[in-house]
Design a protein around this motif. Sequence first.
Motif, PDB file in Angstrom:
ATOM      1  N   LEU A  36      -0.652  24.725  36.475  1.00  0.00           N
ATOM      2  CA  LEU A  36      -0.851  24.067  36.205  1.00  0.00           C
ATOM      3  C   LEU A  36      -0.768  22.371  36.618  1.00  0.00           C
ATOM      4  CD1 LEU A  36      -1.971  25.601  32.535  1.00  0.00           C
ATOM      5  CD2 LEU A  36      -3.742  25.662  34.314  1.00  0.00           C
ATOM      6  N   THR A  37      -2.235  21.604  36.365  1.00  0.00           N
ATOM      7  CA  THR A  37      -1.550  20.297  37.005  1.00  0.00           C
ATOM      8  C   THR A  37      -2.425  19.537  35.693  1.00  0.00           C
ATOM      9  OG1 THR A  37      -1.571  20.948  39.429  1.00  0.00           O
ATOM     10  CG2 THR A  37      -2.062  18.561  38.355  1.00  0.00           C
ATOM     11  N   VAL A  38      -1.779  18.405  35.009  1.00  0.00           N
ATOM     12  CA  VAL A  38      -2.387  17.540  34.247  1.00  0.00           C
ATOM     13  C   VAL A  38      -2.252  16.409  34.605  1.00  0.00           C
ATOM     14  CG1 VAL A  38       0.448  17.127  32.688  1.00  0.00           C
ATOM     15  CG2 VAL A  38      -2.273  16.623  32.255  1.00  0.00           C
ATOM     16  N   SER A  39      -3.333  15.143  34.295  1.00  0.00           N
ATOM     17  CA  SER A  39      -3.346  14.013  34.967  1.00  0.00           C
ATOM     18  C   SER A  39      -3.200  12.861  33.809  1.00  0.00           C
ATOM     19  CB  SER A  39      -4.770  13.839  35.831  1.00  0.00           C
ATOM     20  OG  SER A  39      -4.963  14.831  37.155  1.00  0.00           O
ATOM     21  N   LEU A  40      -2.301  12.222  33.958  1.00  0.00           N
ATOM     22  CA  LEU A  40      -2.355  11.439  32.902  1.00  0.00           C
ATOM     23  C   LEU A  40      -1.502   9.635  33.640  1.00  0.00           C
ATOM     24  CD1 LEU A  40      -0.146  13.713  30.633  1.00  0.00           C
ATOM     25  CD2 LEU A  40      -1.982  13.467  30.396  1.00  0.00           C
ATOM     26  N   ARG A  41      -2.219   8.427  32.925  1.00  0.00           N
ATOM     27  CA  ARG A  41      -1.226   7.225  33.015  1.00  0.00           C
ATOM     28  C   ARG A  41      -0.318   7.406  32.218  1.00  0.00           C
ATOM     29  NH1 ARG A  41      -3.933   4.508  37.000  1.00  0.00           N
ATOM     30  NH2 ARG A  41      -3.364   2.362  36.029  1.00  0.00           N
ATOM     31  N   VAL A  42       0.530   7.088  32.679  1.00  0.00           N
ATOM     32  CA  VAL A  42       2.159   6.593  31.976  1.00  0.00           C
ATOM     33  C   VAL A  42       2.247   5.310  31.476  1.00  0.00           C
ATOM     34  CG1 VAL A  42       4.042   7.878  30.718  1.00  0.00           C
ATOM     35  CG2 VAL A  42       2.131   9.183  31.897  1.00  0.00           C
ATOM     36  N   ASN A  43       2.093   4.085  31.325  1.00  0.00           N
ATOM     37  CA  ASN A  43       2.408   3.376  31.444  1.00  0.00           C
ATOM     38  C   ASN A  43       1.796   2.431  32.206  1.00  0.00           C
ATOM     39  OD1 ASN A  43       4.545   3.383  28.741  1.00  0.00           O
ATOM     40  ND2 ASN A  43       5.707   3.903  30.066  1.00  0.00           N
ATOM     41  N   GLY A  44       0.346   3.242  32.908  1.00  0.00           N
ATOM     42  CA  GLY A  44      -0.410   2.073  33.958  1.00  0.00           C
ATOM     43  C   GLY A  44      -0.140   2.707  34.761  1.00  0.00           C
ATOM     44  N   GLU A  45       0.775   3.833  35.325  1.00  0.00           N
ATOM     45  CA  GLU A  45       0.474   4.435  36.298  1.00  0.00           C
ATOM     46  C   GLU A  45       0.485   5.908  36.507  1.00  0.00           C
ATOM     47  OE1 GLU A  45       2.637   3.526  38.926  1.00  0.00           O
ATOM     48  OE2 GLU A  45       2.535   1.553  38.368  1.00  0.00           O
ATOM     49  N   PRO A  46      -0.362   6.507  37.047  1.00  0.00           N
ATOM     50  CA  PRO A  46      -1.359   7.783  37.918  1.00  0.00           C
ATOM     51  C   PRO A  46       0.006   8.918  37.801  1.00  0.00           C
ATOM     52  CG  PRO A  46      -2.215   6.681  39.320  1.00  0.00           C
ATOM     53  CD  PRO A  46      -0.814   4.979  38.686  1.00  0.00           C
ATOM     54  N   HIS A  47      -0.155   9.771  36.873  1.00  0.00           N
ATOM     55  CA  HIS A  47       1.077  11.442  37.428  1.00  0.00           C
ATOM     56  C   HIS A  47       0.196  12.124  37.702  1.00  0.00           C
ATOM     57  CE1 HIS A  47       4.851   8.608  36.675  1.00  0.00           C
ATOM     58  NE2 HIS A  47       3.867   7.948  35.863  1.00  0.00           N
ATOM     59  N   ASP A  48       0.168  13.242  38.281  1.00  0.00           N
ATOM     60  CA  ASP A  48      -0.700  14.784  38.590  1.00  0.00           C
ATOM     61  C   ASP A  48       0.527  15.516  38.745  1.00  0.00           C
ATOM     62  OD1 ASP A  48      -2.903  13.694  38.165  1.00  0.00           O
ATOM     63  OD2 ASP A  48      -3.172  13.174  41.215  1.00  0.00           O
ATOM     64  N   ILE A  49       1.205  15.906  37.589  1.00  0.00           N
ATOM     65  CA  ILE A  49       2.150  16.945  36.755  1.00  0.00           C
ATOM     66  C   ILE A  49       1.791  18.286  37.160  1.00  0.00           C
ATOM     67  CG2 ILE A  49       4.071  16.966  35.651  1.00  0.00           C
ATOM     68  CD1 ILE A  49       3.090  14.100  33.885  1.00  0.00           C
ATOM     69  N   ALA A  50       2.338  18.727  37.818  1.00  0.00           N
ATOM     70  CA  ALA A  50       1.938  20.094  37.872  1.00  0.00           C
ATOM     71  C   ALA A  50       3.490  21.055  37.202  1.00  0.00           C
ATOM     72  CB  ALA A  50       2.599  20.952  39.319  1.00  0.00           C
TER      73      ALA A  50
END
Length: 169
Positions: free
Chosen positions: A7-21
């Motif tokens: 699964l992939t989760v998309s988060l903005r962490v401390n202003g930075e976008p991250h798509d994490i499998a």
Amino acid sequence: MGQHDSLTVSLRVNGEPHDIALDDPRVTLLDLLRERLGLTGSKKGCDRGQCGACTVLVDGRRVNSCLSLAISLDGSEITTIEGLAQGDTLHPVQAAFIAHDGFQCGFCTPGQIMSAVGLIREGHAGDDPERVREAMSGNLCRCGAYIGITEAVLDAQARMASDRQGEAA
């Protein structure tokens, strides 16, 4: 779900976008932050949501990241202790913790600071030490630095309120 599905989760962490499998849908936000993103400021204390050492802000709200499944936060804005300072300028809560000796060993400090930031944003701090202690009661300090922590929260809240009034004028 098959053995090799992810699964992939998309988060903005401390202003930075991250798509994490995610190989496992049960991974917590705390483990994702620490192990996948290298943001080790949030601490794993009790791993049961009872100590507050893992507190981060999710969409501006205080959350025990050890109890939050990362997959359930898809699309969220996450702020960790690493995201508070602006360059070399500390967040007012960070500066207040230093000024008021709001820590000793420091293990709980990131969670304490993130909880204080959330508390102040919620507008529940006021100028009542008892209300602050109650609102911060989910964050434990083994060293017993509670007097400094309370003073720091009250000081930061007052400074941030006066800064906002100055901006509005």
